[in-house]
Design an enzyme around this catalytic site. Structure first.
Site, PDB file in Angstrom:
ATOM      1  N   GLY A 234      37.009  46.849  39.672  1.00  0.00           N
ATOM      2  CA  GLY A 234      37.742  48.105  39.767  1.00  0.00           C
ATOM      3  C   GLY A 234      36.998  49.221  39.046  1.00  0.00           C
ATOM      4  O   GLY A 234      35.764  49.237  39.024  1.00  0.00           O
ATOM      5  N   SER A 235      37.746  50.120  38.438  1.00  0.00           N
ATOM      6  CA  SER A 235      37.140  51.314  37.853  1.00  0.00           C
ATOM      7  C   SER A 235      36.604  51.047  36.438  1.00  0.00           C
ATOM      8  O   SER A 235      37.018  50.095  35.774  1.00  0.00           O
ATOM      9  CB  SER A 235      38.168  52.435  37.797  1.00  0.00           C
ATOM     10  OG  SER A 235      39.223  52.069  36.932  1.00  0.00           O
ATOM     11  N   GLY A 239      38.214  48.781  33.460  1.00  0.00           N
ATOM     12  CA  GLY A 239      37.325  47.708  32.985  1.00  0.00           C
ATOM     13  C   GLY A 239      37.191  47.725  31.468  1.00  0.00           C
ATOM     14  O   GLY A 239      37.201  46.675  30.816  1.00  0.00           O
ATOM     15  N   GLU A 256      33.122  44.021  37.388  1.00  0.00           N
ATOM     16  CA  GLU A 256      32.364  44.632  38.489  1.00  0.00           C
ATOM     17  C   GLU A 256      32.981  46.002  38.716  1.00  0.00           C
ATOM     18  O   GLU A 256      34.106  46.112  39.207  1.00  0.00           O
ATOM     19  CB  GLU A 256      32.472  43.730  39.726  1.00  0.00           C
ATOM     20  CG  GLU A 256      31.353  43.973  40.709  1.00  0.00           C
ATOM     21  CD  GLU A 256      31.733  44.979  41.749  1.00  0.00           C
ATOM     22  OE1 GLU A 256      31.513  46.198  41.496  1.00  0.00           O
ATOM     23  OE2 GLU A 256      32.245  44.582  42.800  1.00  0.00           O
ATOM     24  N   CYS A 290      32.060  49.587  46.395  1.00  0.00           N
ATOM     25  CA  CYS A 290      31.386  49.687  45.086  1.00  0.00           C
ATOM     26  C   CYS A 290      29.883  49.828  45.272  1.00  0.00           C
ATOM     27  O   CYS A 290      29.225  50.535  44.525  1.00  0.00           O
ATOM     28  CB  CYS A 290      31.724  48.478  44.230  1.00  0.00           C
ATOM     29  SG  CYS A 290      31.550  46.931  45.101  1.00  0.00           S
TER      30      CYS A 290
HETATM   31  P1  NAP Z   1      41.677  50.524  38.952  1.00  0.00           P
HETATM   32  O1  NAP Z   1      42.747  51.264  38.261  1.00  0.00           O
HETATM   33  O2  NAP Z   1      40.532  50.075  38.119  1.00  0.00           O
HETATM   34  O3  NAP Z   1      42.357  49.278  39.687  1.00  0.00           O
HETATM   35  C1  NAP Z   1      41.754  48.015  39.890  1.00  0.00           C
HETATM   36  C2  NAP Z   1      42.752  46.892  39.606  1.00  0.00           C
HETATM   37  O4  NAP Z   1      43.153  46.938  38.238  1.00  0.00           O
HETATM   38  C3  NAP Z   1      44.053  47.022  40.402  1.00  0.00           C
HETATM   39  O5  NAP Z   1      44.571  45.735  40.671  1.00  0.00           O
HETATM   40  C4  NAP Z   1      44.953  47.738  39.425  1.00  0.00           C
HETATM   41  O6  NAP Z   1      46.305  47.578  39.723  1.00  0.00           O
HETATM   42  C5  NAP Z   1      44.570  47.070  38.131  1.00  0.00           C
HETATM   43  N1  NAP Z   1      44.875  47.831  36.920  1.00  0.00           N
HETATM   44  C6  NAP Z   1      45.078  49.166  36.784  1.00  0.00           C
HETATM   45  N2  NAP Z   1      45.315  49.472  35.501  1.00  0.00           N
HETATM   46  C7  NAP Z   1      45.284  48.320  34.806  1.00  0.00           C
HETATM   47  C8  NAP Z   1      45.438  47.983  33.428  1.00  0.00           C
HETATM   48  N3  NAP Z   1      45.701  48.908  32.502  1.00  0.00           N
HETATM   49  N4  NAP Z   1      45.309  46.698  33.062  1.00  0.00           N
HETATM   50  C9  NAP Z   1      45.042  45.741  33.973  1.00  0.00           C
HETATM   51  N5  NAP Z   1      44.885  46.000  35.283  1.00  0.00           N
HETATM   52  C10 NAP Z   1      44.992  47.269  35.700  1.00  0.00           C
HETATM   53  O7  NAP Z   1      41.109  51.357  40.142  1.00  0.00           O
HETATM   54  P2  NAP Z   1      41.893  52.404  41.085  1.00  0.00           P
HETATM   55  O8  NAP Z   1      42.697  53.357  40.261  1.00  0.00           O
HETATM   56  O9  NAP Z   1      42.593  51.645  42.132  1.00  0.00           O
HETATM   57  O10 NAP Z   1      40.667  53.184  41.681  1.00  0.00           O
HETATM   58  C11 NAP Z   1      40.092  54.255  40.931  1.00  0.00           C
HETATM   59  C12 NAP Z   1      38.603  54.276  41.044  1.00  0.00           C
HETATM   60  O11 NAP Z   1      38.060  52.999  40.701  1.00  0.00           O
HETATM   61  C13 NAP Z   1      38.067  54.521  42.434  1.00  0.00           C
HETATM   62  O12 NAP Z   1      38.050  55.850  42.766  1.00  0.00           O
HETATM   63  C14 NAP Z   1      36.680  53.912  42.323  1.00  0.00           C
HETATM   64  O13 NAP Z   1      35.795  54.820  41.747  1.00  0.00           O
HETATM   65  C15 NAP Z   1      36.874  52.768  41.396  1.00  0.00           C
HETATM   66  N6  NAP Z   1      36.994  51.497  42.130  1.00  0.00           N
HETATM   67  C16 NAP Z   1      35.942  50.649  42.113  1.00  0.00           C
HETATM   68  C17 NAP Z   1      36.013  49.469  42.825  1.00  0.00           C
HETATM   69  C18 NAP Z   1      34.895  48.498  42.851  1.00  0.00           C
HETATM   70  O14 NAP Z   1      34.763  47.743  43.810  1.00  0.00           O
HETATM   71  N7  NAP Z   1      34.083  48.395  41.829  1.00  0.00           N
HETATM   72  C19 NAP Z   1      37.138  49.156  43.558  1.00  0.00           C
HETATM   73  C20 NAP Z   1      38.230  50.053  43.539  1.00  0.00           C
HETATM   74  C21 NAP Z   1      38.130  51.195  42.805  1.00  0.00           C
HETATM   75  P3  NAP Z   1      47.054  48.759  40.546  1.00  0.00           P
HETATM   76  O15 NAP Z   1      46.210  49.097  41.707  1.00  0.00           O
HETATM   77  O16 NAP Z   1      48.321  48.107  40.936  1.00  0.00           O
HETATM   78  O17 NAP Z   1      47.208  49.898  39.584  1.00  0.00           O
END
Ligand code: NAP
Ligand code: MG
Length: 486
Positions: A234-235, A239, A256, A290
């Site tokens: 994720g982000s 992370g 990742e 990503c």
């Molecule tokens: P994110 O907040 O990092 O979400 C990824 C995962 O983590 C989701 O399952 C999310 O659940 C969960 N999560 C969120 N906050 C958390 C916390 N405090 N503790 C534990 N888990 C948590 O990413 P996003 O907001 O969906 O996307 C934002 C940005 O992240 C994108 O614009 C992109 O730049 C980046 N991103 C990168 C990848 C990659 O493949 N590396 C993939 C997606 C996004 P919820 O979705 O239910 O909040």
């Protein structure tokens, strides 16, 4: 096509200890179709009581039937899951298209990739072994590769099936039990996966899926003292929080976190081969990848030609409803549309637009569409050349020579993958050595996904490796046994 036509389970429940349950709090989260903005269903909003129950169930599985299974038996179960995924590949693809807006041809690729991950890790399960170590006379020394125990797996919304396949598949093959927390915007395929695990005969508690919000279910899972390993995609911001949470329990994490990957074109390359890839490597999944090649670095000798030919391709790109299977679908959410649009607005003000694609007439105004946009002559330190946009936006950056290409390529906080187009064999090897990334593609980009290929980043792109056999090392810990001959 409606969701009801393809769902064969109730998505408002969570999967714990081999059975479907209502979430303890009884609340739900709406599921929206990003192509139309319509609410098409609901999922459970799991909370700390549910995560706790899932972690306990996973530990019980480790102490019970799952923990006693041989590697061969685990492999057979994974193979069964792979077969069921293949049987249901079209339904899974449609679920993903409706839930996350992914064009059908791409979501079909994701369901097939999930089957391949399960197949690969099924075959790998009983081929993962330790070593014997030559030591002093009078000793026999060997290592055992043991599972960590309970693995917490938190995945994003962009490639749910692929990312759960590489995470849960490898974790199970290595003998761990899993608690999976999918993204709230993309949970349906993970729930389908839970039902497939049940149908395949995965022992109760070895696979648990808790849907909910990241800041609730996700945060509780990452902080839970019963978790022995966390795998997160994720982000960067999330992370960092996950790594801090893992530090408090002193457990290993694999992160990742995305990238700003460079696609580097030297003037001696085969441009006809490179051209479709230069655009496709970013437009796949509307740039929400990503490893998207969001920076295209081009040597001066071919810069104008590449710009002209990329612009031509851009003018033919269309964004439309996911079920129409166009080049691009909508973005996953309104939030993501706002984020990407704000980058495009900055680009329009400060940069040169080389070309853009179109949003189709049949795309609903309530959908999360943005047009694909190519910006040219971009300075390597511009915001759009430094920050991950996660949308269908590319920047073209000219360079003079190999040294400058490397400096620009390595000049962001990220380091996930890089592509290099050149016929010069020596240059291929030099670039591969000097690029600060986890994967280098020479005269290709992405290699069709390559589930066999270790994948992960350096710098803010994260650490640890997923995919391939390498992932199994991350999901195991080594025990050294030193036996004296007496
Ligand atoms: P994110 O907040 O990092 O979400 C990824 C995962 O983590 C989701 O399952 C999310 O659940 C969960 N999560 C969120 N906050 C958390 C916390 N405090 N503790 C534990 N888990 C948590 O990413 P996003 O907001 O969906 O996307 C934002 C940005 O992240 C994108 O614009 C992109 O730049 C980046 N991103 C990168 C990848 C990659 O493949 N590396 C993939 C997606 C996004 P919820 O979705 O239910 O909040
Ligand atoms: Mg959705």
């Amino acid at each position: 096509m409606s969701l009801k036509d393809v769902l064969w389970f109730d998505p408002r429940r969570i999967f714990i200890d081999g059975e479907w349950r209502n979430a303890a709090g009884g609340q739900t989260i709406d599921v929206e179709n990003p192509s139309t903005g319509e609410v098409i269903g609901a999922i459970a909003r799991g909370s700390s009581a549910d995560v706790d129950a899932a972690v306990r169930a996973a530990q019980k599985a480790m102490d019970g039937e799952w923990g006693r299974m041989t590697a061969t038996e685990r492999g057979r179960i994974l193979m069964k899951m792979s077969a069921i995924v293949l049987e249901r590949a079209d339904d899974l693809a449609m679920i993903e298209a409706l839930d996350v807006g992914k064009p059908l041809h791409q979501s079909k690729n994701d369901s097939r990739a999930l089957a391949r991950y399960l197949e690969f890790y099924a075959g790998a399960a009983d081929k993962l072994f330790g070593t014997t170590i030559p030591y002093q006379n009078g000793f026999t020394v060997y290592t055992l590769r043991e599972p960590h125990g309970v693995a917490g797996i938190i995945i994003p919304w962009n490639y749910p099936m692929q990312i759960l396949g590489r995470g849960v598949g490898a974790a199970l093959a290595a003998g761990n039990a899993c608690v999976l927390k999918p993204a709230e915007d993309a949970s349906l395929s993970s729930l389908a996966f839970a039902e497939i695990a049940r149908e395949a005969g995965v022992p109760a508690g070895a696979v648990n899926v808790v849907t909910g919000l990241g800041t609730e279910a996700g945060a509780v899972l990452s902080e839970h003292p019963g978790i022995h390993h966390i795998s997160f995609t994720g982000s960067v911001g999330t992370g960092m929080r996950i790594q801090a949470a893992a530090a408090r329990n002193v457990v290993p994490v694999t992160l990742e976190l995305g990238g700003k990957s460079p696609h580097i074109v030297f003037d001696d390359c085969d441009l006809d081969k490179a051209m479709p890839t230069l655009v496709g490597a970013c437009m796949q999944n509307a740039g929400q990848t990503c490893s998207a090649a969001s920076r295209v670095l081009v040597q001066r000798g071919v810069y104008e030609e590449v710009k002209r030919r990329m612009a031509e391709i851009y003018r033919g790109l269309e964004a439309g409803p996911a079920v129409g299977s166009h080049a691009l679908g909508p973005l996953v959410s309104r939030k993501q549309k706002q984020l990407v649009s704000s980058f495009i607005d900055i680009g329009r003000k400060e940069l040169t637009v080389a070309a853009e694609g179109v949003i189709r007439d049949d795309a609903s105004d309530a959908g999360n569409y943005v047009p694909p946009v190519l910006f040219a002559d971009v300075s390597p330190d511009h915001k759009l050349a430094q920050e991950e946009i996660f949308g269908p936006v590319q920047v073209l950056i000219p360079f003079e020579d190999e040294d400058e290409a490397l400096k620009i390529a390595n000049g962001t906080e990220y380091g996930l993958v890089a592509g290099v187009w050149t016929k010069d064999g020596g240059r291929q090897m030099r670039m591969a050595r000097k690029l600060e990334v986890g994967q280098v593609f020479i005269n290709n980009y992405g290699a069709g996904g390559g589930i066999e290929l270790p994948f992960g980043g350096v710098g803010k792109s994260g650490h640890g490796r997923e995919k391939g056999f390498e992932a199994l090392y991350g999901f195991t810990r080594v025990k050294t046994v030193t036996a004296s001959h007496g």
